[in-house]
Design a protein around this motif. Structure first.
Motif, PDB file in Angstrom:
ATOM      1  N   VAL A 264     -34.071  18.387  44.996  1.00  0.00           N
ATOM      2  CA  VAL A 264     -33.698  19.545  44.040  1.00  0.00           C
ATOM      3  C   VAL A 264     -32.941  19.438  43.134  1.00  0.00           C
ATOM      4  O   VAL A 264     -31.393  19.314  44.022  1.00  0.00           O
ATOM      5  N   ILE A 265     -32.552  19.810  42.031  1.00  0.00           N
ATOM      6  CA  ILE A 265     -31.621  20.893  41.565  1.00  0.00           C
ATOM      7  C   ILE A 265     -31.476  22.187  41.427  1.00  0.00           C
ATOM      8  O   ILE A 265     -32.674  22.520  41.503  1.00  0.00           O
ATOM      9  N   VAL A 266     -30.676  23.142  41.919  1.00  0.00           N
ATOM     10  CA  VAL A 266     -30.860  24.286  41.994  1.00  0.00           C
ATOM     11  C   VAL A 266     -29.743  24.715  40.430  1.00  0.00           C
ATOM     12  O   VAL A 266     -28.360  24.597  41.010  1.00  0.00           O
ATOM     13  N   SER A 267     -30.146  26.398  40.543  1.00  0.00           N
ATOM     14  CA  SER A 267     -28.656  26.842  39.876  1.00  0.00           C
ATOM     15  C   SER A 267     -27.190  27.817  40.707  1.00  0.00           C
ATOM     16  O   SER A 267     -27.928  27.631  41.347  1.00  0.00           O
ATOM     17  N   ALA A 268     -26.749  28.522  40.475  1.00  0.00           N
ATOM     18  CA  ALA A 268     -25.740  29.125  40.705  1.00  0.00           C
ATOM     19  C   ALA A 268     -26.130  29.895  42.073  1.00  0.00           C
ATOM     20  O   ALA A 268     -26.080  30.111  42.862  1.00  0.00           O
ATOM     21  N   ASP A 269     -27.202  30.306  41.526  1.00  0.00           N
ATOM     22  CA  ASP A 269     -28.047  31.622  42.533  1.00  0.00           C
ATOM     23  C   ASP A 269     -29.111  30.634  43.325  1.00  0.00           C
ATOM     24  O   ASP A 269     -29.899  32.017  44.287  1.00  0.00           O
ATOM     25  N   GLY A 270     -29.097  29.854  44.138  1.00  0.00           N
ATOM     26  CA  GLY A 270     -30.274  29.355  44.420  1.00  0.00           C
ATOM     27  C   GLY A 270     -31.600  28.906  43.796  1.00  0.00           C
ATOM     28  O   GLY A 270     -32.864  29.264  44.541  1.00  0.00           O
TER      29      GLY A 270
END
Ligand SMILES: NC(=O)c1ccc[n+]([C@@H]2O[C@H](COP(=O)([O-])OP(=O)(O)OC[C@H]3O[C@@H](n4cnc5c(N)ncnc54)[C@H](OP(=O)(O)O)[C@@H]3O)[C@@H](O)[C@H]2O)c1
Length: 217
Positions: A10-16
């Motif tokens: 998965v790739i996530v943003s800084a806030d998950g």
């Protein structure tokens, strides 16, 4: 004896988050370096597992065997629209039965989302490849795991017995990295070899896991 190696990607943003407020993966979360990493990983997997809205949509996708989770079938069924796909309802059949239906009895299985599906395998991942985009925030978006944002994705992975390995840079400019979270040797890791706790005593002679990473769309 089934011998599965179960890896998550998965790739996530800084806030998950893995998607925005409209449950779509935004362009801001797509990076060429991560795409190449993810594509190579799926090319080397025997089987891909995902929910109905998380197919990766890559040129090689039609050639890949997959299991698609849906509540539209009772247990397992052929996908009339894709001869390489098995439809699976976990409420009506086991994962092993779904793999059997797909004709896969060993090898690397790539779990690629969405949140419900990522959660379902939290205690079975051998390696969870967590790509992170620190300059992207998706407030109110869709979390990678159901426990986010109360906990961070890293806290949840650690809670389920996974430990971080060395991070790799995928995009220098945007600070995008991928970190393998690996399961320490133990009863659970042997379960993926189809060996129950009862067998552990007789077989503690060097079963183990090898890392085989690559990438994400
Ligand atoms: N950033 C990333 O790396 C990444 C990774 C994956 C996904 N994404 C994005 O995140 C979004 C995920 O979409 P989504 O939340 O709709 O997730 P999803 O898991 O792809 O799709 C949800 C559907 O899958 C089926 N499903 C899921 N869990 C199930 C279960 N336990 N039992 C039976 N069926 C189950 C159901 O299908 P039925 O309605 O047919 O019953 C459900 O409606 C997509 O936009 C995708 O592009 C991003």
């Amino acid at each position: 004896m089934t011998v599965f190696k179960i890896d998550g990607y998965v790739i996530v943003s800084a806030d998950g988050m893995l998607a925005d407020t409209s449950h779509v993966m935004p362009e801001t979360l797509k990076f060429e370096g991560d795409k190449q990493f993810f594509t190579a990983a799926l090319d080397s997997a025997e089987l891909i597992v995902h929910g109905r809205h998380s197919e990766e949509g890559q040129p090689n996708s039609p050639h890949r065997k997959r299991i698609i989770l849906t509540r539209k079938v009772a247990g397992t069924a052929h996908d009339p629209s894709n001869p390489k796909a098995t439809l699976w309802n976990p409420a009506g059949a086991s994962f092993e039965a779904a793999c059997d239906h797909a004709g896969i009895h060993s090898g690397t299985i790539a779990i690629i989302g969405g949140p419900n599906v990522f959660d379902m395998f939290l205690d079975r991942y051998d390696t969870f490849w967590l790509s992170e985009a620190p300059k992207v925030r998706l407030p109110g978006g869709e979390p990678v795991f159901l426990g986010v944002p109360r906990l961070t994705p890293r806290q949840i992975l650690a809670q389920h017995g996974l430990k971080p390995g060395e991070s790799q840079i995928l995009d220098e400019t945007n600070g995008v990295t991928v970190t393998p979270w690996r399961r320490a040797e133990g009863p659970q890791s042997l379960a993926n070899f189809g060996i129950g706790a009862l067998d552990v005593v007789g077989r503690l002679d060097g079963l183990g896991h090898s890392a085989a990473p690559r990438d994400h769309e």
